[in-house]
Write a protein that holds these residues in place. Structure first.
Motif, PDB file in Angstrom:
ATOM      1  N   MET A   1       0.793  -1.223   0.000  1.00 42.55           N
ATOM      2  CA  MET A   1       0.000   0.000   0.000  1.00 42.55           C
ATOM      3  C   MET A   1       0.826   1.274   0.000  1.00 42.55           C
ATOM      4  O   MET A   1       0.377   2.307  -0.492  1.00 42.55           O
ATOM      5  N   LEU A   2       2.027   1.234   0.571  1.00 46.25           N
ATOM      6  CA  LEU A   2       2.835   2.447   0.645  1.00 46.25           C
ATOM      7  C   LEU A   2       3.678   2.664  -0.606  1.00 46.25           C
ATOM      8  O   LEU A   2       4.382   3.654  -0.704  1.00 46.25           O
ATOM      9  N   LYS A   3       3.567   1.756  -1.576  1.00 49.30           N
ATOM     10  CA  LYS A   3       4.379   1.887  -2.782  1.00 49.30           C
ATOM     11  C   LYS A   3       3.890   3.012  -3.703  1.00 49.30           C
ATOM     12  O   LYS A   3       4.687   3.828  -4.159  1.00 49.30           O
ATOM     13  N   PRO A   4       2.584   3.129  -3.999  1.00 46.08           N
ATOM     14  CA  PRO A   4       2.135   4.187  -4.910  1.00 46.08           C
ATOM     15  C   PRO A   4       1.879   5.525  -4.192  1.00 46.08           C
ATOM     16  O   PRO A   4       0.773   6.053  -4.215  1.00 46.08           O
ATOM     17  N   LEU A   5       2.897   6.079  -3.556  1.00 47.72           N
ATOM     18  CA  LEU A   5       2.705   7.309  -2.804  1.00 47.72           C
ATOM     19  C   LEU A   5       2.551   8.539  -3.685  1.00 47.72           C
ATOM     20  O   LEU A   5       2.141   9.587  -3.218  1.00 47.72           O
ATOM     21  N   SER A   6       2.889   8.414  -4.957  1.00 48.06           N
ATOM     22  CA  SER A   6       2.805   9.584  -5.845  1.00 48.06           C
ATOM     23  C   SER A   6       1.374  10.080  -5.992  1.00 48.06           C
ATOM     24  O   SER A   6       1.152  11.251  -6.307  1.00 48.06           O
ATOM     25  N   ASN A   7       0.386   9.222  -5.758  1.00 53.11           N
ATOM     26  CA  ASN A   7      -1.013   9.621  -5.891  1.00 53.11           C
ATOM     27  C   ASN A   7      -1.692   9.820  -4.533  1.00 53.11           C
ATOM     28  O   ASN A   7      -2.912   9.904  -4.459  1.00 53.11           O
ATOM     29  N   SER A   8      -0.898   9.882  -3.460  1.00 54.99           N
ATOM     30  CA  SER A   8      -1.467   9.966  -2.117  1.00 54.99           C
ATOM     31  C   SER A   8      -1.168  11.317  -1.480  1.00 54.99           C
ATOM     32  O   SER A   8      -0.191  11.986  -1.825  1.00 54.99           O
ATOM     33  N   THR A   9      -2.038  11.711  -0.571  1.00 55.45           N
ATOM     34  CA  THR A   9      -1.789  12.893   0.241  1.00 55.45           C
ATOM     35  C   THR A   9      -1.194  12.460   1.576  1.00 55.45           C
ATOM     36  O   THR A   9      -1.193  11.269   1.911  1.00 55.45           O
ATOM     37  N   PHE A  10      -0.721  13.429   2.344  1.00 56.79           N
ATOM     38  CA  PHE A  10      -0.176  13.096   3.662  1.00 56.79           C
ATOM     39  C   PHE A  10      -1.267  12.527   4.567  1.00 56.79           C
ATOM     40  O   PHE A  10      -0.997  11.660   5.397  1.00 56.79           O
TER      41      PHE A  10
ATOM     42  N   TYR B   1       6.364  14.005   7.956  1.00 59.51           N
ATOM     43  CA  TYR B   1       5.807  14.772   6.836  1.00 59.51           C
ATOM     44  C   TYR B   1       6.894  15.081   5.805  1.00 59.51           C
ATOM     45  O   TYR B   1       6.673  14.920   4.589  1.00 59.51           O
ATOM     46  N   LEU B   2       8.055  15.500   6.262  1.00 65.90           N
ATOM     47  CA  LEU B   2       9.151  15.802   5.338  1.00 65.90           C
ATOM     48  C   LEU B   2       9.599  14.551   4.586  1.00 65.90           C
ATOM     49  O   LEU B   2       9.898  14.605   3.384  1.00 65.90           O
ATOM     50  N   ARG B   3       9.631  13.430   5.281  1.00 62.91           N
ATOM     51  CA  ARG B   3      10.028  12.177   4.628  1.00 62.91           C
ATOM     52  C   ARG B   3       8.997  11.772   3.581  1.00 62.91           C
ATOM     53  O   ARG B   3       9.351  11.309   2.496  1.00 62.91           O
ATOM     54  N   PHE B   4       7.704  11.956   3.889  1.00 64.53           N
ATOM     55  CA  PHE B   4       6.647  11.654   2.929  1.00 64.53           C
ATOM     56  C   PHE B   4       6.793  12.523   1.681  1.00 64.53           C
ATOM     57  O   PHE B   4       6.692  12.029   0.554  1.00 64.53           O
ATOM     58  N   ARG B   5       7.022  13.816   1.874  1.00 59.78           N
ATOM     59  CA  ARG B   5       7.178  14.722   0.733  1.00 59.78           C
ATOM     60  C   ARG B   5       8.374  14.317  -0.116  1.00 59.78           C
ATOM     61  O   ARG B   5       8.307  14.353  -1.355  1.00 59.78           O
ATOM     62  N   SER B   6       9.460  13.929   0.535  1.00 57.90           N
ATOM     63  CA  SER B   6      10.663  13.537  -0.198  1.00 57.90           C
ATOM     64  C   SER B   6      10.414  12.300  -1.051  1.00 57.90           C
ATOM     65  O   SER B   6      10.792  12.256  -2.237  1.00 57.90           O
TER      66      SER B   6
END
Length: 389
Positions: free
Chosen positions: A216-225, A373-378
């Motif tokens: 589930m955490l692989k397609p993060l490009s289409n996810s919000t925080f 949050y910063l890690r998610f954005r990165s």
């Protein structure tokens, strides 16, 4: 995006399918708690066998040997005329230490010239070696004080004055928060908490690494925080509940089983446990996101237990560490939590006594969310760049 409950069910399935996570989170905490606890079950060592090598064969060396044998911790298990004989029993672990009196021991001591008593210890067992060392030092100091006093009295100095001159400083030992003055009583409570921390980090980290690379955490490009937090909360709620239950079991059953001191409200301890576990979960997500395989994560974290304990400030004051280690120690959730737990459970402190540590733990929690949050954005930006290239 799956619903929160679907993610929760998926996490349970992963735990029971992945034997490594299952063993780490469900078996290891209780197994290691009783295993480590059994090492300190007695918590006191008595009648430790030692050997005497007496090259002097004098009345004074015989007196010192008798006093050592009369001490509570040490039992003289043999007198030998050479070090080679004693080493045979020492190497076969029949004795844990060797006390050697040199030739001329009595003459030099009585003349106040000073004589060296050699001590050989088996340091593979630090509790026994420490007790032997303390017993020998106590006896030698007692005997040397008596010799000095006898010398002063022989020079026609009054007995009371001779006592004061022979031992001008008398040690007065008063145990605070450790009635038995025992290292096991001091160390074991935090070791039990450390077991919970490390099994949580390893087990939950394995799940996070798996999700970042396969699910589930692989397609993060289409996810919000918000979506990211939703997934993590569904995955972590099980671990939060499980380890909160472990804390309750440890406080109510395991601590009494090993006769460990536990003061304070169980409800407040569990509240602090929620803060601690949540903080550990957040930092675990951040660091696990840098790993590509669960094996790599496990290998690295398996060797982190002892270093993390040493820099937490429990066994060595943080203020005495190098500045870089002090900075590292103060970003570990275990540093303020160990202080809070020890203050409440052992020292019987009040809320006002732990305010700074409680604020420290809350700040680490807030900083953890910011770093998350910063890690998610990165990660998301990197995935977007790869998708557009």
């Amino acid at each position: 995006m799956k619903s929160w409950f679907s993610i929760f069910k998926s996490e349970l399935s992963l735990i029971f399918e992945d034997k490594s996570i299952l063993l780490t989170c469900l078996v290891a905490p209780l197994l290691y708690a009783f295993f480590v606890g059994s090492i300190y079950a007695e918590k006191e060592v008595k009648e430790i066998p030692v050997a005497i090598v007496d090259y002097d064969r004098s009345n004074l060396s015989a007196k010192v040997s008798w006093l050592l044998n009369a001490s509570e911790r040490v039992n003289v298990n043999g007198h030998f005329s050479s070090i080679e004989e004693a080493l045979f029993y020492f190497n076969n672990l029949e004795v844990q230490g060797i006390v050697m009196f040199p030739k001329g021991f009595q003459g030099k001591t009585m003349n106040l010239e000073g004589a060296h008593v050699e001590l050989i210890l088996n340091n593979t067992k630090f509790l026994t070696s420490n007790e032997i060392n303390k017993a020998v030092q106590h006896v030698i100091l007692t005997v040397s004080g008596g010799v000095r006093m006898q010398y002063l009295v022989s020079n026609k100095i009054p007995i009371e004055q001779a006592k004061q001159k022979a031992q001008p400083v008398l040690p007065v030992i008063k145990s605070i928060y450790n009635a038995t003055n025992n290292y096991g009583d001091y160390l074991l409570p935090v070791l039990l908490i450390l077991i919970l921390q490390q099994t949580l980090i390893i087990g939950f980290g394995q799940s996070i690494v798996h999700e970042f690379n396969h699910s589930m955490l692989k397609p993060l490009s289409n996810s919000t925080f918000f979506d990211f937090i939703k997934i993590l909360s569904a995955k972590s709620i099980y671990y939060l509940g499980l380890y909160l239950a472990y804390l309750f079991v440890f406080f109510k059953l395991i601590f009494p089983h090993f006769y460990l001191t536990f003061n304070g409200s169980i409800g407040f301890h569990l509240f602090l446990g929620i803060l601690f576990i949540t903080t550990v979960l957040i930092y675990t997500v951040i660091f696990a996101s840098f790993f590509k395989t669960t094996i790599g994560w496990t290998e690295v974290l398996a060797f982190s237990t002892y270093p993390l304990f040493l820099v937490s400030g429990y066994s060595w004051p943080i203020e005495s560490m190098p500045r870089l280690l002090q900075l590292f120690a103060n970003v570990l959730p275990s540093t303020p939590y160990f202080k809070v737990f020890n203050a409440l459970a052992v020292e019987g402190a009040n809320l006002s006594d732990i305010t700074s540590e409680l604020v420290h733990l809350l700040l680490l929690l807030l900083v953890g969310y910011g770093l998350l949050y910063l890690r998610f954005r990165s990660i998301r930006n990197r995935k977007l760049l790869r998708a557009n290239s």
